[in-house]
Design a protein around this motif. Structure first.
Motif, PDB file in Angstrom:
ATOM      1  N   VAL A 148       3.744   5.997  -5.745  1.00  0.00           N
ATOM      2  CA  VAL A 148       3.659   6.205  -7.197  1.00  0.00           C
ATOM      3  C   VAL A 148       2.927   7.507  -7.499  1.00  0.00           C
ATOM      4  CG1 VAL A 148       2.639   5.284  -9.311  1.00  0.00           C
ATOM      5  CG2 VAL A 148       3.788   3.752  -7.728  1.00  0.00           C
ATOM      6  N   THR A 149       1.905   7.832  -6.715  1.00  0.00           N
ATOM      7  CA  THR A 149       1.108   9.027  -6.974  1.00  0.00           C
ATOM      8  C   THR A 149       1.498  10.215  -6.105  1.00  0.00           C
ATOM      9  OG1 THR A 149      -0.591   8.293  -5.420  1.00  0.00           O
ATOM     10  CG2 THR A 149      -0.863   7.645  -7.726  1.00  0.00           C
ATOM     11  N   ALA A 150       2.493  10.067  -5.262  1.00  0.00           N
ATOM     12  CA  ALA A 150       2.896  11.145  -4.356  1.00  0.00           C
ATOM     13  C   ALA A 150       3.623  12.252  -5.117  1.00  0.00           C
ATOM     14  CB  ALA A 150       3.817  10.598  -3.264  1.00  0.00           C
ATOM     15  N   HIS A 151       3.659  13.427  -4.495  1.00  0.00           N
ATOM     16  CA  HIS A 151       4.435  14.533  -5.049  1.00  0.00           C
ATOM     17  C   HIS A 151       5.912  14.142  -5.031  1.00  0.00           C
ATOM     18  CE1 HIS A 151       1.070  17.260  -5.272  1.00  0.00           C
ATOM     19  NE2 HIS A 151       0.710  16.871  -4.045  1.00  0.00           N
ATOM     20  N   SER A 152       6.730  14.887  -5.719  1.00  0.00           N
ATOM     21  CA  SER A 152       8.125  14.492  -5.880  1.00  0.00           C
ATOM     22  C   SER A 152       8.924  14.511  -4.573  1.00  0.00           C
ATOM     23  CB  SER A 152       8.817  15.373  -6.916  1.00  0.00           C
ATOM     24  OG  SER A 152       8.816  16.719  -6.506  1.00  0.00           O
ATOM     25  N   ALA A 153       8.648  15.462  -3.672  1.00  0.00           N
ATOM     26  CA  ALA A 153       9.445  15.549  -2.439  1.00  0.00           C
ATOM     27  C   ALA A 153       9.353  14.274  -1.594  1.00  0.00           C
ATOM     28  CB  ALA A 153       9.038  16.763  -1.621  1.00  0.00           C
ATOM     29  N   PRO A 154       8.156  13.792  -1.252  1.00  0.00           N
ATOM     30  CA  PRO A 154       8.110  12.556  -0.460  1.00  0.00           C
ATOM     31  C   PRO A 154       8.600  11.343  -1.251  1.00  0.00           C
ATOM     32  CG  PRO A 154       5.881  13.448  -0.762  1.00  0.00           C
ATOM     33  CD  PRO A 154       6.833  14.394  -1.401  1.00  0.00           C
ATOM     34  N   ARG A 155       8.353  11.345  -2.544  1.00  0.00           N
ATOM     35  CA  ARG A 155       8.777  10.214  -3.370  1.00  0.00           C
ATOM     36  C   ARG A 155      10.297  10.091  -3.362  1.00  0.00           C
ATOM     37  NH1 ARG A 155       5.705  11.256  -7.930  1.00  0.00           N
ATOM     38  NH2 ARG A 155       7.433  12.355  -8.842  1.00  0.00           N
ATOM     39  N   VAL A 156      10.980  11.230  -3.508  1.00  0.00           N
ATOM     40  CA  VAL A 156      12.449  11.218  -3.491  1.00  0.00           C
ATOM     41  C   VAL A 156      12.963  10.794  -2.121  1.00  0.00           C
ATOM     42  CG1 VAL A 156      14.484  12.711  -3.612  1.00  0.00           C
ATOM     43  CG2 VAL A 156      12.682  12.906  -5.337  1.00  0.00           C
ATOM     44  N   LYS A 157      12.288  11.286  -1.071  1.00  0.00           N
ATOM     45  CA  LYS A 157      12.696  10.965   0.303  1.00  0.00           C
ATOM     46  C   LYS A 157      12.589   9.473   0.593  1.00  0.00           C
ATOM     47  CE  LYS A 157      11.335  11.975   5.061  1.00  0.00           C
ATOM     48  NZ  LYS A 157      10.359  12.678   5.886  1.00  0.00           N
ATOM     49  N   LEU A 158      11.560   8.811   0.057  1.00  0.00           N
ATOM     50  CA  LEU A 158      11.290   7.414   0.384  1.00  0.00           C
ATOM     51  C   LEU A 158      11.865   6.421  -0.624  1.00  0.00           C
ATOM     52  CD1 LEU A 158       7.584   7.835   1.483  1.00  0.00           C
ATOM     53  CD2 LEU A 158       9.586   7.624   2.956  1.00  0.00           C
ATOM     54  N   ARG A 159      12.275   6.904  -1.793  1.00  0.00           N
ATOM     55  CA  ARG A 159      12.779   5.999  -2.834  1.00  0.00           C
ATOM     56  C   ARG A 159      14.007   5.233  -2.336  1.00  0.00           C
ATOM     57  NH1 ARG A 159      14.140   9.342  -7.435  1.00  0.00           N
ATOM     58  NH2 ARG A 159      11.912   9.367  -7.841  1.00  0.00           N
ATOM     59  N   GLY A 160      14.007   3.957  -2.540  1.00  0.00           N
ATOM     60  CA  GLY A 160      15.158   3.117  -2.217  1.00  0.00           C
ATOM     61  C   GLY A 160      15.242   2.645  -0.777  1.00  0.00           C
ATOM     62  N   LEU A 161      14.300   3.067   0.068  1.00  0.00           N
ATOM     63  CA  LEU A 161      14.340   2.617   1.463  1.00  0.00           C
ATOM     64  C   LEU A 161      13.948   1.145   1.552  1.00  0.00           C
ATOM     65  CD1 LEU A 161      12.680   5.476   3.543  1.00  0.00           C
ATOM     66  CD2 LEU A 161      15.095   4.932   3.362  1.00  0.00           C
ATOM     67  N   LEU A 162      14.566   0.458   2.483  1.00  0.00           N
ATOM     68  CA  LEU A 162      14.166  -0.915   2.762  1.00  0.00           C
ATOM     69  C   LEU A 162      12.758  -0.909   3.353  1.00  0.00           C
ATOM     70  CD1 LEU A 162      17.448  -2.206   4.427  1.00  0.00           C
ATOM     71  CD2 LEU A 162      16.655  -2.626   2.113  1.00  0.00           C
ATOM     72  N   ALA A 163      12.075  -2.005   3.229  1.00  0.00           N
ATOM     73  CA  ALA A 163      10.687  -2.099   3.683  1.00  0.00           C
ATOM     74  C   ALA A 163      10.536  -1.711   5.156  1.00  0.00           C
ATOM     75  CB  ALA A 163      10.150  -3.498   3.436  1.00  0.00           C
ATOM     76  N   ALA A 164      11.429  -2.168   6.008  1.00  0.00           N
ATOM     77  CA  ALA A 164      11.327  -1.856   7.435  1.00  0.00           C
ATOM     78  C   ALA A 164      11.456  -0.357   7.674  1.00  0.00           C
ATOM     79  CB  ALA A 164      12.393  -2.605   8.219  1.00  0.00           C
ATOM     80  N   LEU A 165      12.357   0.290   6.965  1.00  0.00           N
ATOM     81  CA  LEU A 165      12.520   1.733   7.119  1.00  0.00           C
ATOM     82  C   LEU A 165      11.344   2.482   6.508  1.00  0.00           C
ATOM     83  CD1 LEU A 165      16.315   2.115   6.292  1.00  0.00           C
ATOM     84  CD2 LEU A 165      15.216   2.214   8.522  1.00  0.00           C
ATOM     85  N   LEU A 166      10.792   1.949   5.444  1.00  0.00           N
ATOM     86  CA  LEU A 166       9.643   2.570   4.800  1.00  0.00           C
ATOM     87  C   LEU A 166       8.456   2.617   5.752  1.00  0.00           C
ATOM     88  CD1 LEU A 166       8.983   3.679   1.975  1.00  0.00           C
ATOM     89  CD2 LEU A 166       8.149   1.435   1.386  1.00  0.00           C
ATOM     90  N   ILE A 167       8.248   1.560   6.495  1.00  0.00           N
ATOM     91  CA  ILE A 167       7.144   1.502   7.451  1.00  0.00           C
ATOM     92  C   ILE A 167       7.408   2.433   8.636  1.00  0.00           C
ATOM     93  CG2 ILE A 167       5.964   0.013   9.125  1.00  0.00           C
ATOM     94  CD1 ILE A 167       6.349  -2.264   7.120  1.00  0.00           C
ATOM     95  N   HIS A 208       0.836  -1.205   0.000  1.00  0.00           N
ATOM     96  CA  HIS A 208       0.000   0.000   0.000  1.00  0.00           C
ATOM     97  C   HIS A 208       0.874   1.258   0.000  1.00  0.00           C
ATOM     98  CE1 HIS A 208      -3.786   2.091   0.552  1.00  0.00           C
ATOM     99  NE2 HIS A 208      -3.184   2.849   1.459  1.00  0.00           N
ATOM    100  N   ILE A 209       1.898   1.290   0.826  1.00  0.00           N
ATOM    101  CA  ILE A 209       2.798   2.446   0.877  1.00  0.00           C
ATOM    102  C   ILE A 209       3.479   2.645  -0.473  1.00  0.00           C
ATOM    103  CG2 ILE A 209       4.938   3.342   1.876  1.00  0.00           C
ATOM    104  CD1 ILE A 209       4.061   2.016   4.532  1.00  0.00           C
ATOM    105  N   ARG A 210       3.945   1.570  -1.070  1.00  0.00           N
ATOM    106  CA  ARG A 210       4.609   1.687  -2.374  1.00  0.00           C
ATOM    107  C   ARG A 210       3.644   2.160  -3.452  1.00  0.00           C
ATOM    108  NH1 ARG A 210       8.642  -3.326  -1.568  1.00  0.00           N
ATOM    109  NH2 ARG A 210      10.276  -2.126  -0.544  1.00  0.00           N
TER     110      ARG A 210
END
Length: 58
Positions: free
Chosen positions: A30-49, A24-26
């Motif tokens: 996809v539809t998020a603005h660029s700032a949060p998308r860049v911040k979260l891109r490449g994070l491991l699943a545990a860090l993403l949560i 769901h987070i991933r």
């Protein structure tokens, strides 16, 4: 023996819920603005949560 079975069911349910949360987070990324998308891109699943939402990124 019944307790072990109950623990197995609970664990399976928790793993499924975690997987659904990550998916769901991933999908939201996809539809998020660029700032949060860049911040979260490449994070491991545990860090993403564990990464809290930042209202400033909106």
């Amino acid at each position: 023996m019944e307790a072990i079975r109950a623990l197995s069911v609970v664990r399976k349910s928790a793993v499924k819920a975690r997987t659904q949360t990550i998916d769901h987070i991933r999908a939201l990324m996809v539809t998020a603005h660029s700032a949060p998308r860049v911040k979260l891109r490449g994070l491991l699943a545990a860090l993403l949560i564990d990464t809290p939402a930042d209202p400033a990124d909106r």
